[in-house]
Design an enzyme around this catalytic site. Structure first.
Site, mmCIF file in Angstrom:
data_model
loop_
_atom_site.group_PDB
_atom_site.id
_atom_site.type_symbol
_atom_site.label_atom_id
_atom_site.label_comp_id
_atom_site.label_asym_id
_atom_site.label_seq_id
_atom_site.Cartn_x
_atom_site.Cartn_y
_atom_site.Cartn_z
ATOM 1 N NE ARG A 43 19.746 24.113 37.689
ATOM 2 C CZ ARG A 43 19.584 24.171 36.362
ATOM 3 N NH1 ARG A 43 18.828 23.265 35.755
ATOM 4 N NH2 ARG A 43 20.167 25.111 35.669
ATOM 5 C CG ASP A 152 9.207 21.959 28.497
ATOM 6 O OD1 ASP A 152 10.011 22.548 27.748
ATOM 7 O OD2 ASP A 152 9.532 21.506 29.608
#
Length: 303
Positions: A43, A152
């Site tokens: 990632r 978020d």
């Protein structure tokens, strides 16, 4: 030197992983366990390319530095799992509509307000699912003092959610009747998609928020959905969140967690189990103070 697209040999050592863990844990409560080294490496390779760095050690130095504040946000975004679906764990929506909505309707008729918080909202599916489910039960909510705050930590998913446009592959969980009433066909880059109608969009405010930081909301919530979020935190971090959620709830408010998440010893933090991974606030518990939310600032545009 910029990493090339073909350079896939850069490896993340366990000592560097542990150091990155300290950064991610401090910034967002994220745990980077040794067994996740390949996932983290995969990632973060893109972040190395974007920053022009050649090693994970250089990247660690950047995110540790004062100048790396923005990149720390990008790192957390890259490490966060943003998998969600419309109407995931539908029993929670039924509980909200069947058990809470009748009381809320009385509250609204008396001049009150109805506030729901989707904490860890990802791409917005949860918040829109709440809105559609409740509007289906009571269409008059669109003209009431009803709002959903959706937050978020990842600015990218917040930006996506604000568009309220979803490729057709992402809306399979939405009943056909709901698609007809609450969405309209459109396109994304020439591909079929659907967009939420204004009646639904206007009920929701999407904001970036790190749960580890202060919560700048000006009012308490009747319901808080924080599902499949705390599973990524360790026990001490989870335990620190329960009293904060308790304080952010109105009397008799409810906290909804994901199917694999639990509040350990709920009575100790002012909750009682009221359904599958659902917790009701005990009004008389010591954690509750009616002025808690009034002492906090506002998330701009949501009161």
């Amino acid at each position: 030197m910029m990493l090339s697209e073909d350079d896939t040999e850069v490896e993340l050592s366990l000592p560097t992983l542990e150091a990155l863990h300290q950064v991610s844990y401090h910034a967002a409560g994220l745990i980077l366990a040794p067994e996740k080294v390949r996932m983290v490496q995969s990632r973060l390779r893109f972040r190395l390319r974007e920053t022009g760095l050649t090693t994970f050690e250089d990247y660690l130095a950047l995110v540790r530095s004062e100048a790396g504040a923005q990149e720390r946000r990008m790192m957390i975004s890259a490490l966060t799992t943003n998998v969600s679906h419309f109407f995931r764990e539908p029993h929670h929506f039924d509980l909200l509509a069947d058990q809470m909505l009748p009381l809320i309707q009385t509250q609204l008729k008396l001049g009150g307000r109805f506030r729901v918080w989707s904490a860890g909202c990802s791409n917005g599916q949860e918040a829109f699912s709440i809105a559609m489910h409740l509007l289906d039960r009571d269409p008059s909510l669109s003209n009431s003092d009803f709002r959903i705050l959706a937050t978020d930590i990842d600015p990218k998913v917040i930006s996506f959610a604000r568009t309220a446009i979803y490729p057709d592959r992402m809306i399979e969980g939405i009943p056909e009747g709901f698609r007809t009433r609450f969405m309209e066909p459109t396109q994304i880059k020439g591909q079929p998609a659907h967009k939420m109608v204004d009646m639904v969009r206007q009920l929701i405010r999407f904001k970036e928020l790190n749960l580890m930081n202060a919560w700048p909301m000006s009012h308490v919530f009747d319901a808080i959905f924080c599902r499949n979020v705390v599973i990524y935190f360790d026990a001490p971090t989870q335990e620190s969140l329960w009293p904060r959620f308790h304080a952010a709830l109105a009397p008799q408010g409810r906290l909804f967690l994901g199917h694999s998440e639990r509040v350990t010893n709920p009575d100790a933090v002012g909750f009682v189990v009221s359904g599958p991974t659902t917790y009701s606030k005990l009004r008389s518990h010591k954690y509750y103070t009616s002025s808690t939310s009034e002492k906090q600032g506002k998330i701009n545009g949501f009161t």
